[in-house]
Every structure is written in C-alpha cells, then in structure tokens.
Write an enzyme that holds these catalytic residues in place. Structure first.
Site, PDB file in Angstrom:
ATOM      1  N   ASP A  43      -4.039  -1.195  -1.911  1.00  0.00           N
ATOM      2  CA  ASP A  43      -3.522  -1.671  -1.043  1.00  0.00           C
ATOM      3  C   ASP A  43      -4.735  -2.490  -0.045  1.00  0.00           C
ATOM      4  OD1 ASP A  43      -1.026  -1.200  -1.814  1.00  0.00           O
ATOM      5  OD2 ASP A  43      -0.838   0.431  -0.296  1.00  0.00           O
ATOM      6  N   GLY A  98       9.076  -1.531  -1.565  1.00  0.00           N
ATOM      7  CA  GLY A  98       9.176  -0.997  -3.150  1.00  0.00           C
ATOM      8  C   GLY A  98       9.079   0.451  -2.940  1.00  0.00           C
ATOM      9  N   ARG A 107      10.585  -7.724  -8.000  1.00  0.00           N
ATOM     10  CA  ARG A 107       9.386  -6.699  -8.510  1.00  0.00           C
ATOM     11  C   ARG A 107      10.118  -5.611  -9.479  1.00  0.00           C
ATOM     12  NH1 ARG A 107       7.001  -4.349  -3.252  1.00  0.00           N
ATOM     13  NH2 ARG A 107       5.623  -3.441  -4.748  1.00  0.00           N
ATOM     14  N   ARG A 166       0.227  -7.369   4.312  1.00  0.00           N
ATOM     15  CA  ARG A 166      -1.113  -7.094   3.974  1.00  0.00           C
ATOM     16  C   ARG A 166      -2.057  -8.347   3.876  1.00  0.00           C
ATOM     17  NH1 ARG A 166      -1.226  -1.860   4.602  1.00  0.00           N
ATOM     18  NH2 ARG A 166       0.395  -0.819   3.390  1.00  0.00           N
ATOM     19  N   LYS A 197       2.677   4.975   6.631  1.00  0.00           N
ATOM     20  CA  LYS A 197       3.926   4.579   6.039  1.00  0.00           C
ATOM     21  C   LYS A 197       4.164   5.237   4.764  1.00  0.00           C
ATOM     22  CE  LYS A 197       4.007   0.287   3.792  1.00  0.00           C
ATOM     23  NZ  LYS A 197       4.648  -0.085   2.602  1.00  0.00           N
ATOM     24  N   LYS A 251       2.962  -6.818  -6.199  1.00  0.00           N
ATOM     25  CA  LYS A 251       3.124  -6.317  -5.031  1.00  0.00           C
ATOM     26  C   LYS A 251       4.268  -7.127  -4.177  1.00  0.00           C
ATOM     27  CE  LYS A 251       0.775  -2.824  -5.595  1.00  0.00           C
ATOM     28  NZ  LYS A 251       1.397  -1.305  -5.752  1.00  0.00           N
ATOM     29  N   SER A 259       0.842   4.729 -10.733  1.00  0.00           N
ATOM     30  CA  SER A 259       1.788   4.498  -9.770  1.00  0.00           C
ATOM     31  C   SER A 259       2.213   5.594  -8.847  1.00  0.00           C
ATOM     32  CB  SER A 259       2.768   3.418 -10.263  1.00  0.00           C
ATOM     33  OG  SER A 259       3.717   3.361  -9.293  1.00  0.00           O
TER      34      SER A 259
HETATM   35  C1  S3P Z   1       2.707   3.474  -2.245  1.00  0.00           C
HETATM   36  C2  S3P Z   1       2.158   3.318  -3.761  1.00  0.00           C
HETATM   37  C3  S3P Z   1       1.598   1.978  -3.979  1.00  0.00           C
HETATM   38  C4  S3P Z   1       1.130   1.352  -2.731  1.00  0.00           C
HETATM   39  C5  S3P Z   1       2.383   0.920  -2.125  1.00  0.00           C
HETATM   40  C6  S3P Z   1       2.883   2.365  -1.370  1.00  0.00           C
HETATM   41  C7  S3P Z   1       3.510   4.701  -2.261  1.00  0.00           C
HETATM   42  O1  S3P Z   1       2.251   1.580  -4.924  1.00  0.00           O
HETATM   43  O2  S3P Z   1       0.702  -0.153  -3.246  1.00  0.00           O
HETATM   44  O3  S3P Z   1       2.119   0.152  -1.093  1.00  0.00           O
HETATM   45  O4  S3P Z   1       3.901   4.830  -1.039  1.00  0.00           O
HETATM   46  O5  S3P Z   1       3.889   5.324  -3.108  1.00  0.00           O
HETATM   47  P1  S3P Z   1       2.203   1.702  -6.444  1.00  0.00           P
HETATM   48  O6  S3P Z   1       2.555   3.215  -6.834  1.00  0.00           O
HETATM   49  O7  S3P Z   1       3.303   0.831  -7.512  1.00  0.00           O
HETATM   50  O8  S3P Z   1       0.776   1.587  -7.091  1.00  0.00           O
END
Ligand code: S3P
Length: 426
Positions: free
Chosen positions: A313, A91, A119, A386, A22, A340, A164
């Site tokens: 995750d 997000g 969020r 999840r 993803k 999340k 992040s």
């Molecule tokens: C992701 C980063 C993570 C993860 C999200 C996908 C990404 O979030 O939890 O499911 O694709 O960059 P954070 O960067 O906020 O930790």
C-alpha cells in the site's frame, strides 16, 4: 469532484495521531459479526471502508451501536439479507465477507462501487471452492457482483497461489466454519492481522512457516479490540517529514507489525530519520511511538519483487519520495498495484509526469529519474485515496504546489488527513 491543494510552507512540527488501522478494524468488525456475544472495538478506523464493513454486517442482522471512538457489535446470528450487500470501495470488506458467508446457510449477493466492480474476485472464489464453497461471479467468475450460496464446508489443504492477505483471510474465515482441518499456505508472508486477532476471539490458528492450520468448526466468542494506529496512514506523515526540511513529528500508538513496517525501513534507508520508543503490545499487535524528522537529502531506492508484499500500500508513496531523490530509483514486481482501488501503476506514472517528474512505466513498476526539485501541477487521484494522499504530500515540496482532483477520496481511510497536515504546519 472536490479538489485540494498543498504547497511548500512551514516545517511540520508537533504531535499527531493517525486513525486506527483500517485492516485491523475491518477484521474486528467481520470477526465480531461471526463471534457470539459482544465485541467492543475502540479506536476503529473512521473512514469509508470501515463504514462499509459495518453497514454490511448490519445488513446481515448484526446490531451495531456506534459512538465516537467506540463501536459495539452483537454477533453470532447472521441472517439472510433481503438486500444486495454493498462493500462500496472496500476490497477487504468484499473479499473477507465472501469467506465469512460461504458457510452461512443462506444466499448472499455482494457488490461494490464502480472501482470495486473492476477488481478480481476469482482469487478468492477459486480457493474457497476447495473447501466446498458454492460461489459465482460476473464475467466468468472474475468480477463482482458475487453470489454466495452458503453451504457446509469441509477442511482442505489450500495454497493461495497469490501473496494476498485478503485471500488468506477469506480462507481463514471460511475454514473456521468448516468441518475438520484446513491448512492455508501463502507463497510469501502477507499482513497477519487475522491470525493475530483470532486468539482474542478464542480461536488460535497455529502457523508453521508459510502454513496456517485451522481446526473447525471453531466457536468464536466476542472480544475487546483496541485498534492501534494505522502504519499506512503514518507513512504519509513520515514522507511529509522527509520532504519538508526541519520537520519533526511525533506519532503515538502506531502498529509496527513487521508485515506492515517495511516502508519505515525503506524511507530511513532513503534518508528520512525515524526513531522508535515506548514499544509495547496491544491486542496481539506490536505498537510504538515514532518520531519522524527530515534528513539532509534523499537517496534513490530499489525495490525487488520479493519485497513488494510488505510494502504494497506504500509503493505509490515510495514512488513519490523517489521522484524527489536525485538519481535513478527502480520499483519492480508490483503488478498487483494494477488491481487496487485504481490502476496504481498508471495513476502514479500520470501523477508524477503531471508534477514534472521523469518516469518510465513498466508492466510491474517504475523507473524514476529523481530530482531534488520539481515544479508541481495538477494530479487526478482517479478516486483512489492513496494516490490522492501521496500527491498531496508531494505538494508540500513541489515548487508551485500540487492540486489533487478527487481529493474527497482521502476519507476512505483517513478523513482527518488534510486538517492534520495543516495543524502540523501551523
Ligand atoms: C489488505 C490487504 C492488501 C492491501 C489492502 C488491505 C487487507 O490487499 O493492499 O489495502 O486488509 O488484508 P491484498 O491482500 O489484495 O494484497
């Protein structure tokens, strides 16, 4: 709201293909929108989040042809949308798109569903302002909707302050379009798919330790992206194999990027059996065939704060495994889970209690008193894919099974999740 029930049954056996990753899919879509010419994405994730990213770039004038297993975008000339851009539940789409749009010479308004509108976005907006971005958001700049007035950006030294990958990637997308050099420094290593993908678009970003250097403006060209299997989706299969005795599952083409693979090591340390073969590289990402088998009995685990970025995750799923591992498990330093798709700390606590497990909720994690056998029950997924999948896996082991409310949320990342489990249990 749809409900689904899983129950103990036969061992899980056979071959399975997880959906395309993803995170990698969403990056390919957003970089493909920025890059001039054709980007072809094969094996992209078929879930709702990737669809949200596709819808968003289409609304920005990017033609996208979608056939099963292959999507073709023509990027390089984004234009102002007369609509509010909707990242839905994603997000990653929202935050990366803010970075992408910060340098585009027009106004964009971005929002999402009720979950996404709760969020935080200040984590992205504040560091983007260091590059000169003109961005604003509701609730004093904290929450979506977000307004981006695209403008000329200039390179800067930015420390993200928070581990992040979404924040880091938003900054990289903006920095590629900024004048001059930007360095992005993260406090702990997070998933590095953006950095690995950029050379394929003709824009390498060298890394020195925790700092990434971007020289802008960079001319991105369309790329061919073959998306490897999602390790976060494969994690549910490993957990299922660990919980259901005599299971033996072969999963091909899984991304084994070290920033994503910590769950496999932790589950192995808990007693699951996992073998890697056919290790190779695909589109800058390491991939392998993985064989998952049940072990004898599960052992408890302890997760320290510095270990959480690489497991972020998978922590709800680890908590579920820990509930079936006799002894005390502790997971700490996972406060990020509160922001999340749901408050995952609260959702897991409620879910574990509902299936009969003993758990103490902490501000940043859980203390779990595991037992080899639990009765099961009904769990509210809180609309979080999840959480839904973690408890559907728990149902394969809990004596009376588990019913998950809001099970339709699995389609955010893995629409084939339940049919795949059923095929393996036949
Ligand atoms: C992701 C980063 C993570 C993860 C999200 C996908 C990404 O979030 O939890 O499911 O694709 O960059 P954070 O960067 O906020 O930790």
């Amino acid at each position: 709201m749809s409900r689904a029930t899983t129950r103990p049954g036969r061992p899980l056996r056979g071959e399975a293909s997880p959906p395309g990753d993803k995170s990698i899919t969403q990056r390919a879509i957003l970089l493909g929108a920025l890059a001039s010419g054709r980007t072809r994405i094969r094996g992209g994730n078929p879930g709702g989040d990737a669809r949200a990213a596709l819808g968003l770039v289409r609304a920005l004038g990017v033609p996208a042809r979608v056939a099963p297993g292959e999507w073709v975008l023509r990027g390089g000339s984004l234009r102002e949308s007369d609509r509010i851009l909707d990242a839905r539940n994603s997000g990653t789409t929202l935050r990366l798109a803010v970075g992408l749009l910060a340098a585009q010479p027009f106004l964009s308004v971005l929002t999402g569903d009720a979950s996404l509108r709760r969020r935080p976005v200040d984590r992205v907006l504040d560091p983007l302002r260091r590059l000169g971005a003109d961005v604003a958001a509701r609730s004093g700049g904290r929450l979506p909707p977000v307004v981006v007035q695209g403008t000329r950006l200039r390179g800067a030294e930015v420390a993200t302050g928070i581990a992040s990958a979404q924040v880091k990637s938003a900054l990289l997308l903006a920095a590629l379009q900024a004048e001059g050099e930007t360095t992005v420094e993260e406090p702990a290593a997070t998933r590095d798919h953006t950095e690995r993908m950029l050379p394929l678009f003709g824009a390498p970003v060298p890394r020195e330790g925790r700092r990434i250097r971007v020289t802008g403006p960079a001319a991105l060209r369309g790329a061919e992206i073959d998306v490897p299997g999602d390790p976060s989706a494969a994690a549910f299969l490993l957990a299922a194999a660990a919980l259901v005795p005599r299971s033996d599952i072969l999963v091909r083409d899984v991304a084994t990027n070290p920033t994503r693979a910590a769950f496999f090591e932790r589950a192995a340390a808990m007693g699951a059996r996992i073998e890697r073969s056919d290790e190779r590289e695909r589109c800058g990402e390491p991939v392998a065939t993985l064989r998952f088998r049940s072990g004898d009995r599960l052992r408890p685990l302890s997760v320290l704060p510095e270990e959480t970025p690489g497991l972020i995750d998978e922590l709800p799923l680890l908590a579920v495994l820990a509930a079936f591992a006799p002894g005390e498990s502790r997971i700490a330093g996972a406060g990020e889970l509160r922001v999340k798709e749901s408050d995952r700390i609260a959702a897991v606590t409620a879910g574990l209690r509902a299936i009969g497990a003993e758990v103490e909720e902490q501000e940043d994690g859980w203390i779990i008193a595991g037992r080899a056998s639990l009765p099961g029950g009904t769990v509210d997924s809180r609309g979080d894919h999840r959480i839904a999948m973690a408890f559907l896996v728990a149902g394969l082991r809990a004596r009376n099974g588990v019913t998950v409310l809001g099970a339709e949320s699995v389609a955010i990342s893995d629409p084939d999740f339940l049919p795949r489990l059923r095929r393996l249990a036949r």
